[in-house]
Design an enzyme around this catalytic site. Structure first.
Site, PDB file in Angstrom:
ATOM      1  N   GLU A  40       0.827  -1.206   0.000  1.00  0.00           N
ATOM      2  CA  GLU A  40       0.000   0.000   0.000  1.00  0.00           C
ATOM      3  C   GLU A  40       0.865   1.262   0.000  1.00  0.00           C
ATOM      4  O   GLU A  40       1.837   1.364   0.748  1.00  0.00           O
ATOM      5  CB  GLU A  40      -0.904  -0.002   1.233  1.00  0.00           C
ATOM      6  CG  GLU A  40      -1.875   1.179   1.279  1.00  0.00           C
ATOM      7  CD  GLU A  40      -2.712   1.209   2.535  1.00  0.00           C
ATOM      8  OE1 GLU A  40      -3.733   1.919   2.546  1.00  0.00           O
ATOM      9  OE2 GLU A  40      -2.354   0.528   3.522  1.00  0.00           O
ATOM     10  N   LYS A 113     -10.047   2.704  -2.199  1.00  0.00           N
ATOM     11  CA  LYS A 113     -10.238   2.142  -0.863  1.00  0.00           C
ATOM     12  C   LYS A 113     -11.551   2.620  -0.254  1.00  0.00           C
ATOM     13  O   LYS A 113     -11.813   3.825  -0.187  1.00  0.00           O
ATOM     14  CB  LYS A 113      -9.053   2.542   0.017  1.00  0.00           C
ATOM     15  CG  LYS A 113      -9.015   1.916   1.400  1.00  0.00           C
ATOM     16  CD  LYS A 113      -7.707   2.277   2.076  1.00  0.00           C
ATOM     17  CE  LYS A 113      -7.558   1.683   3.457  1.00  0.00           C
ATOM     18  NZ  LYS A 113      -6.244   2.007   4.059  1.00  0.00           N
ATOM     19  N   CYS A 150      -5.835  -2.730   2.377  1.00  0.00           N
ATOM     20  CA  CYS A 150      -5.538  -2.651   3.807  1.00  0.00           C
ATOM     21  C   CYS A 150      -6.766  -2.744   4.717  1.00  0.00           C
ATOM     22  O   CYS A 150      -7.275  -3.835   4.940  1.00  0.00           O
ATOM     23  CB  CYS A 150      -4.720  -1.403   4.105  1.00  0.00           C
ATOM     24  SG  CYS A 150      -3.833  -1.510   5.693  1.00  0.00           S
TER      25      CYS A 150
END
Length: 291
Positions: A40, A113, A150
């Site tokens: 990431e 995300k 994540c």
């Protein structure tokens, strides 16, 4: 599929980070890798330890310099690359975005995300607008990649929606580490919970999972904390959650793992979870909480 991971310790010099990533990609491709997954926000230090408007200067458009450079590399080497970038969508509007570059160098797709944390040393809500592209697998020359990022890895709903749309595997670029004030036992519980929940997504959906984390210590620019010791432990597991590879907690890693994607169908025949889902009784899942 020959899947490669690049677990890297980043430094303040973004050019150095990118150069080392490119060297790693080239080496892995020469060893036969077909899909290469990066961590990431791999171009820079993890800047979310502090809230600073100056850090928005790190963002870039998509398409932009990074997609151009990694796209050229993907085309030259004939590999698919999963990148993770700080996207500048418009002035004052930024995302934490994974971009998949196909083996011809084109952008196969991107994922913004969706779940954005806001914890001490992980002040991501200051920087990132939650994604608006939904949970959609990205079609590539190698298959359909269920790319998440994540904090998304803690949410079974995200993994399930990727699986229900035909993802061949789940991929999680990651940046997560130890809080120095936690006891060693607590640190290990957190690290193992992180891995366990993703292995659970593999089992529940009958899909391989690839998680690539950064490694090494990054100081807190504000000096209010002792910084983050990223715990590495990048791993690949099969559709029953079985570990196929696990990286070091302290060292960089560049490794190829051979994953049999055809095995997923056999596992789903043994354990037909998708068949037995009671979709007629799941309406409550869309509520925040049921009082």
């Amino acid at each position: 599929m020959k899947i490669a991971i690049l677990q890297q310790h980043n430094v303040a010099d973004t050019n150095s980070n990118i150069d080392r990533l490119c060297q790693g990609i080239r080496s892995l491709a020469q060893q036969g890798a077909q899909l290469i997954v990066l961590q990431e926000l791999h171009n820079s230090l993890y800047f979310c330890q502090v809230e600073s408007v100056d850090n928005f200067d790190l963002a870039e458009p998509i398409p932009g310099p990074s997609t151009e450079r990694f796209g050229q590399l993907a085309r030259e080497l004939g590999v698919v690359i999963v990148t993770s970038l700080f996207e500048r969508r418009a002035p004052g509007l930024y995302h934490n975005t994974a971009v998949v570059l196909d083996s011809d160098g084109t952008i196969a797709g991107k994922y913004r995300k969706m779940h954005i944390p806001d914890d001490p040393a992980y002040y991501e809500k200051f920087y990132f607008t939650p994604g608006d592209l939904g949970f959609r697998p990205i079609q590539t020359s190698l298959g359909r990649l269920g790319v998440l990022v994540c904090w998304d890895q803690w949410y079974p709903e995200a993994a399930r929606l990727m699986a229900l749309q035909g993802a061949d595997l789940l991929i999680y670029p990651t940046a997560i580490g130890y809080e120095s004030s936690d006891t060693p036992d607590e640190q290990q519980r957190q690290r193992m919970a992180w891995q366990t929940v993703m292995r659970g997504h593999a089992v529940a959906n009958g899909l391989p999972v690839v998680a690539v984390n950064r490694v090494g210590h990054e100081p807190d620019p504000s000096r209010q904390t002792n910084g983050i010791q990223f715990w590495g432990t990048s791993f690949v597991c099969g559709p029953q959650g079985e570990l196929l590879y696990e990286a070091s907690t302290t060292e960089e890693a560049a490794t190829i793992i051979d994953v049999d994607l055809k095995r997923s169908e056999q596992v789903r025949r043994w354990w037909p979870f998708l068949r037995d889902r009671r979709i007629d009784h799941y309406a409550g899942i869309t509520r925040r909480y049921i009082d």
